[in-house]
Design a protein around this motif. Structure first.
Motif, PDB file in Angstrom:
ATOM      1  N   LYS A  25       0.839  -1.206   0.000  1.00 10.03           N
ATOM      2  CA  LYS A  25       0.000   0.000   0.000  1.00 10.03           C
ATOM      3  C   LYS A  25       0.869   1.249   0.000  1.00 10.03           C
ATOM      4  O   LYS A  25       0.610   2.209  -0.707  1.00 10.03           O
ATOM      5  N   ASN A  28       2.176   2.064  -3.325  1.00  9.21           N
ATOM      6  CA  ASN A  28       1.160   2.657  -4.174  1.00  9.21           C
ATOM      7  C   ASN A  28       0.933   4.124  -3.833  1.00  9.21           C
ATOM      8  O   ASN A  28       0.826   4.968  -4.712  1.00  9.21           O
ATOM      9  N   GLU A  29       0.911   4.388  -2.529  1.00  3.24           N
ATOM     10  CA  GLU A  29       0.672   5.767  -2.100  1.00  3.24           C
ATOM     11  C   GLU A  29       1.816   6.683  -2.517  1.00  3.24           C
ATOM     12  O   GLU A  29       1.613   7.846  -2.848  1.00  3.24           O
ATOM     13  N   GLY A  31       3.356   6.482  -5.064  1.00  2.00           N
ATOM     14  CA  GLY A  31       3.394   6.572  -6.517  1.00  2.00           C
ATOM     15  C   GLY A  31       4.416   5.651  -7.158  1.00  2.00           C
ATOM     16  O   GLY A  31       4.707   5.758  -8.344  1.00  2.00           O
ATOM     17  N   SER A  33       4.930   2.327  -8.601  1.00  6.15           N
ATOM     18  CA  SER A  33       4.013   1.233  -8.868  1.00  6.15           C
ATOM     19  C   SER A  33       4.728  -0.102  -8.769  1.00  6.15           C
ATOM     20  O   SER A  33       5.806  -0.291  -9.314  1.00  6.15           O
ATOM     21  N   PRO A  34       4.104  -0.963  -7.985  1.00  2.00           N
ATOM     22  CA  PRO A  34       4.671  -2.303  -7.785  1.00  2.00           C
ATOM     23  C   PRO A  34       4.820  -2.984  -9.142  1.00  2.00           C
ATOM     24  O   PRO A  34       3.932  -2.893  -9.968  1.00  2.00           O
ATOM     25  N   ASP A  35       5.920  -3.617  -9.354  1.00  2.00           N
ATOM     26  CA  ASP A  35       6.103  -4.283 -10.642  1.00  2.00           C
ATOM     27  C   ASP A  35       5.739  -5.758 -10.532  1.00  2.00           C
ATOM     28  O   ASP A  35       5.209  -6.226  -9.536  1.00  2.00           O
ATOM     29  N   TYR A  39       4.416  -8.241  -7.381  1.00  2.91           N
ATOM     30  CA  TYR A  39       3.169  -9.017  -7.461  1.00  2.91           C
ATOM     31  C   TYR A  39       3.448 -10.513  -7.297  1.00  2.91           C
ATOM     32  O   TYR A  39       2.781 -11.200  -6.536  1.00  2.91           O
ATOM     33  N   GLU A  61      -5.677  -8.435 -10.467  1.00  2.00           N
ATOM     34  CA  GLU A  61      -5.360  -7.023 -10.282  1.00  2.00           C
ATOM     35  C   GLU A  61      -4.155  -6.613 -11.130  1.00  2.00           C
ATOM     36  O   GLU A  61      -4.143  -5.555 -11.742  1.00  2.00           O
ATOM     37  N   ARG A  65      -4.018  -3.799 -14.138  1.00  2.00           N
ATOM     38  CA  ARG A  65      -3.110  -2.652 -14.161  1.00  2.00           C
ATOM     39  C   ARG A  65      -2.122  -2.712 -15.317  1.00  2.00           C
ATOM     40  O   ARG A  65      -1.219  -1.894 -15.395  1.00  2.00           O
TER      41      ARG A  65
END
Length: 280
Positions: A25, A28-29, A31, A33-35, A39, A61, A65
RNA sequence: GCGUACUCGCCUCA
């Protein structure tokens, strides 16, 4: 993002998914972005815990994305399914991979074969063993080790030895894990003579027995009620600079209890304070 | 930076 993924991975390995999600989280906050790797790591964490639903939610998800799942993604999903004995679904995922143009790797097959082995269905494992070769994938040491393990656990030691020979014929060099697998097989079915001679063979081959090797041997002796020899082994492993682990302690305690030596059992139990806990 | 095999027990599955 690298730091995050290393952290997330460490947390997932400990099964600390809440903490891992927290980091996720946070990324994400910020900015970031998880790659795909992040994941995959999270999906693997949930798969290991048997939370297939959550694993698949994350899979969807990532697709949403626009992060394309790769072979590792499918491998970890398949691992989760195998853990829940959902083999048909696992095979279906292989088909999905094919549709999206991903090619299963040896690892993919190894995961499914191991799933069958853990399920006590080694014959299915051998079918996949054939199938992977038809697809041009060469079994590796893990494939053989997995099959040998399955045969050993069923007491099919002759076949295990045959499999071992086949592996050597294919010029796959053994490692300590395969040696331990076979060693445990002999111990498990009461052939301690063979076990000890295999132990010598591995040493000749340049592999120093590790704590897992010793635990397998001690377990064999414990099953025979031979705590005297088990003690000898305990002393020997210490002499060789190894350290008894929780498993060693559990085995010895259990053995002493079975043979009515409550005192020795208690002594060991007290020594364990500095380590992890003990079940039995 | 992520995925597969070995030892006691636990968890999970049926």
């Amino acid at each position: 993002i690298l730091r995050y993924s290393i952290l997330v991975s460490a947390l997932c390995k400990q099964g600390m998914m809440e903490e891992a999600e927290g980091l996720f989280k946070e990324m994400n906050e910020k900015g970031l972005s998880p790659d795909r790797v992040v994941y995959n790591t999270l999906i693997d964490g949930y798969s290991c815990l048997g939370n297939t639903e959550k694993a698949f939610t994350l899979y969807q998800e990532m697709e949403r994305r626009g992060i394309a799942p790769n072979v590792v993604t499918y491998n970890v999903l398949i691992k989760g399914l195998c853990r829940k004995h959902m083999f048909q679904e696992a095979i279906n995922l292989l088909k999905v991979m094919d549709i999206v143009g991903l090619v299963p790797k040896v690892v993919t097959y190894n995961i499914i074969i191991n799933g069958h082995v853990k399920d006590g269905n080694i014959e299915e494992g051998f079918k996949l063993f054939e199938e992977m070769q038809e697809k041009g994938l060469a079994p590796d040491i893990v494939t053989y080790s997995t099959l040998i393990n399955g045969l050993c656990k069923e007491g099919r030691l002759h076949e295990a030895e045959y499999c071992w020979k086949e592996m050597l014929d294919r010029r796959i060099a053994p490692n300590i894990k395969v040696y331990n697998t076979l060693l445990d097989g002999h111990c498990r079915f009461g052939n301690m003579q063979k076990a000890f001679s295999l132990q010598r063979a591995m040493q000749r081959d340049g592999f120093k027995p590790n704590i897992i090797s010793y635990n397998a041997l001690i377990n064999g002796l414990r099953r025979e009620g031979n705590m005297l020899e088990a003690e000898d082994l305990w002393n020997r492993l210490v002499d060789e600079g190894l350290c008894p682990d929780v498993v060693t302690y559990n085995l010895m305690i259990d053995g002493y209890l079975s043979s009515g030596d409550t005192h020795k059992a208690l002594q060991l139990y007290e020594q364990i304070e500095n380590k992890g806990l003990e079940p039995t």
